[in-house]
Write an enzyme that holds these catalytic residues in place. Structure first.
Site, PDB file in Angstrom:
ATOM      1  N   ASP A   9       0.855  -1.372   0.016  1.00 41.27           N
ATOM      2  CA  ASP A   9      -0.008   0.049  -0.165  1.00 41.27           C
ATOM      3  C   ASP A   9       0.963   1.410   0.007  1.00 41.27           C
ATOM      4  O   ASP A   9       1.717   1.355   0.900  1.00 41.27           O
ATOM      5  CB  ASP A   9      -0.938   0.409   1.245  1.00 41.27           C
ATOM      6  N   GLU A  35      -4.792   2.488  -4.020  1.00 36.26           N
ATOM      7  CA  GLU A  35      -3.305   2.543  -4.236  1.00 36.26           C
ATOM      8  C   GLU A  35      -2.619   1.078  -3.538  1.00 36.26           C
ATOM      9  O   GLU A  35      -1.508   1.108  -3.427  1.00 36.26           O
ATOM     10  CB  GLU A  35      -2.801   3.802  -3.329  1.00 36.26           C
TER      11      GLU A  35
END
Length: 533
Positions: free
Chosen positions: A399, A442
């Site tokens: 992440d 993301e």
């Protein structure tokens, strides 16, 4: 009285036996020759030695175009390569097998036969028709007058019989060579059909676009006997042709980097260069002297002396072109190469179009990585395989740290650039057997078959350090936190495995971000995690 008569008879018989022996030897020599070029030389040599002719020319008769074609010339310097027989010439030759040059002085075809004005020394030339019964096979011209030949009955008889047998052997030899060529052409056609059939079958089983493009290009290089080649696909968004795959380069490192999208080759607009011209017109092109053709645009890595380029069409739409360069045999590319390349391109276009649609369905349009649904299906299949063979499989979840601030401070366009750059980096940094996906927003995810936790940690940390080095305009350095879980140690099914990888990722975030954490029993597994990004 009787002895004298016998002696005279023997004197007359001996020359005849010698002549017949020479004739028999000549017939054997002609019959033993199977190559037409060699046969013409043998025939000319026999006649030249026997009659003392210092110049001989031999022609084959082409009935379809009613013309004699020069196939052998020794000593004459005034002949053209073709002699139109015309009705007058052929009819006179049929009247008498042997004719003096003077017999044709009034025939236009004969007058136009010479490159220059007929020289005086050709007055002694004899024309000899080569025929089988009524079928004209060819023509021999020798620099020896018919009057001089006729003075010796043995010479005239020898020439008559040798010409008769030469007509038979030349006809047989040409038929043999024609049948041999037809068989070779048939064998080549069957081989090409078999090759195309196998190519078509193979294409139906390759769904991955990159693997498909590599296979198509390699087959195109094989069927055209070329040194190297490329496939360029059209991007409707930019209206540009770009190289998607290369093959056959001596610099394998450069070739691999291009194929992995690490190096961008020159792109072409429709109408630009050979590829752009073929894309625009939809017509194939082959150029065997690229240095003399303005359409060819030289680049620092092309090194192409010859090129064949063909469009790939799906119905009326052209999706790209196949280029092959530097023909290895012969004098260059031919129409036959274009025909074979076209057959490959026809099959390739449909397969590539299907693969592109499949790729659009399974890959994220921004990052090029697998979409979540497809990734999860692949992961499930890989877990089953790992379980069956009692191996290990590791999952890495990543992440991007504080990615929201990038969007807030620099805009979503900048954020998209970051996601795309990270996606490209991750894809090129793993093995072909590994799989990378965009998990959401993301977040990224990958699975590594036959990889224990320690090896997965080494890779994850290398990825973390690599992402930190990515430069994207004026944006600050990008960092990522990663969590690792391994099957079957950390989870017996896909849900447990992903929960533990996610827990390890959450721990990496809590511990300060920009780090890698492997799951252990001390890490709590949370149903929902919030707050830390």
């Amino acid at each position: 009285m009787t002895d004298k008569a016998n002696s005279k008879s023997q004197d007359n018989t001996h020359p005849r036996i010698k002549e017949l022996s020479e004739l028999l030897d000549a017939v054997h020599r002609l019959s033993d020759t199977r190559c037409s070029d060699e046969l013409y030389g043998t025939f000319a040599g026999i006649v030249s030695r026997k009659l003392g002719a210092d110049a001989i020319a031999i022609f084959n008769f082409n009935q379809e175009i009613n013309s004699f074609s020069l196939v052998y010339n020794q000593g004459f310097k005034t002949w053209k390569d073709e002699l139109n027989s015309g009705d007058g010439l052929l009819s006179r030759l049929r009247q008498n097998r042997f004719q003096p040059m003077e017999a044709f002085d009034d025939i236009p075809e004969v007058k136009s036969f010479f490159r220059e004005e007929k020289p005086k020394n050709l007055k002694s030339v004899t024309w000899a028709l080569l025929k089988m019964k009524e079928n004209v096979i060819g023509l021999m011209v020798l620099n020896k007058s018919l009057t001089e030949i006729s003075k010796n009955e043995f010479y005239l008889d020898f020439l008559t019989r040798v010409c008769m047998h030469a007509a038979v052997t030349i006809n047989s030899c040409l038929l043999h060579e024609r049948h041999k060529k037809e068989k070779e052409d048939l064998d080549k056609t069957l081989n090409n059909l078999s090759l195309l059939y196998n190519i078509g079958r193979a294409m139906t089983y390759i769904s991955d676009l990159k693997s498909l493009l590599k296979y198509i290009l390699n087959q195109a290089i094989v069927v055209t006997v070329a040194e190297k080649g490329s496939i360029m696909l059209h991007d409707p968004d930019t209206n540009q042709l770009s190289v998607r795959v290369l093959a056959g380069l001596q610099d394998k490192e450069y070739e691999q980097k291009v194929n992995n999208n690490e190096i961008k080759c020159k792109t072409f607009e429709p109408g630009e260069g050979v590829a752009g011209s073929v894309f625009q017109t939809g017509e194939p092109v082959f150029i065997n002297k690229t240095g003399e053709d303005k359409r060819f645009i030289e680049s620092g890595t092309s090194f192409a002396d010859s090129i064949a380029c063909i469009p790939m069409k799906v119905y009326d739409d052209i999706i790209g072109v196949i280029n092959v360069t530097n023909k290895k045999i012969g004098e260059g590319f031919t129409g036959e190469d274009i025909e074979m390349l076209g057959a490959v391109a026809d099959q390739a276009a449909i397969s590539i179009s299907k693969a592109q649609l499949w790729e659009m369905a399974i890959n994220d349009s921004l990052t090029g990585l697998h979409v979540r649904r497809y990734f999860m299906a692949k992961l499930q299949d890989e877990i089953h395989r790992t379980q069956r063979y009692k191996k290990s499989l590791s999952v890495i979840m990543g992440d991007l740290d504080q990615f929201k601030s990038v969007n807030d401070s620099y805009g979503h366009t900048a954020g998209d650039k970051v996601l795309k750059a990270v996606g490209v980096f991750l894809q090129k940094s793993v093995r072909d057997v590994d799989s990378v996906g965009r998990y959401g927003g993301e977040e990224f995810i990958m699975f590594l078959p036959e990889t224990v936790k320690e090896a997965a940690f080494v890779l994850a940390d290398r990825l973390r350090k690599g992402i930190l080095k990515i430069e994207i305009g004026n944006l600050p350095p990008v960092t990522i936190s990663l969590g690792i879980a391994t099957f079957p140690d950390d989870g017996k099914n896909i849900d447990d495995l992903l929960q533990r990888a996610d827990a390890a990722l959450y721990t990496a975030k809590e511990n300060g971000r920009n780090q890698v954490v492997s799951y252990s029993e001390e890490i709590p597994v949370l149903e929902n995690r919030e707050g830390v990004k």
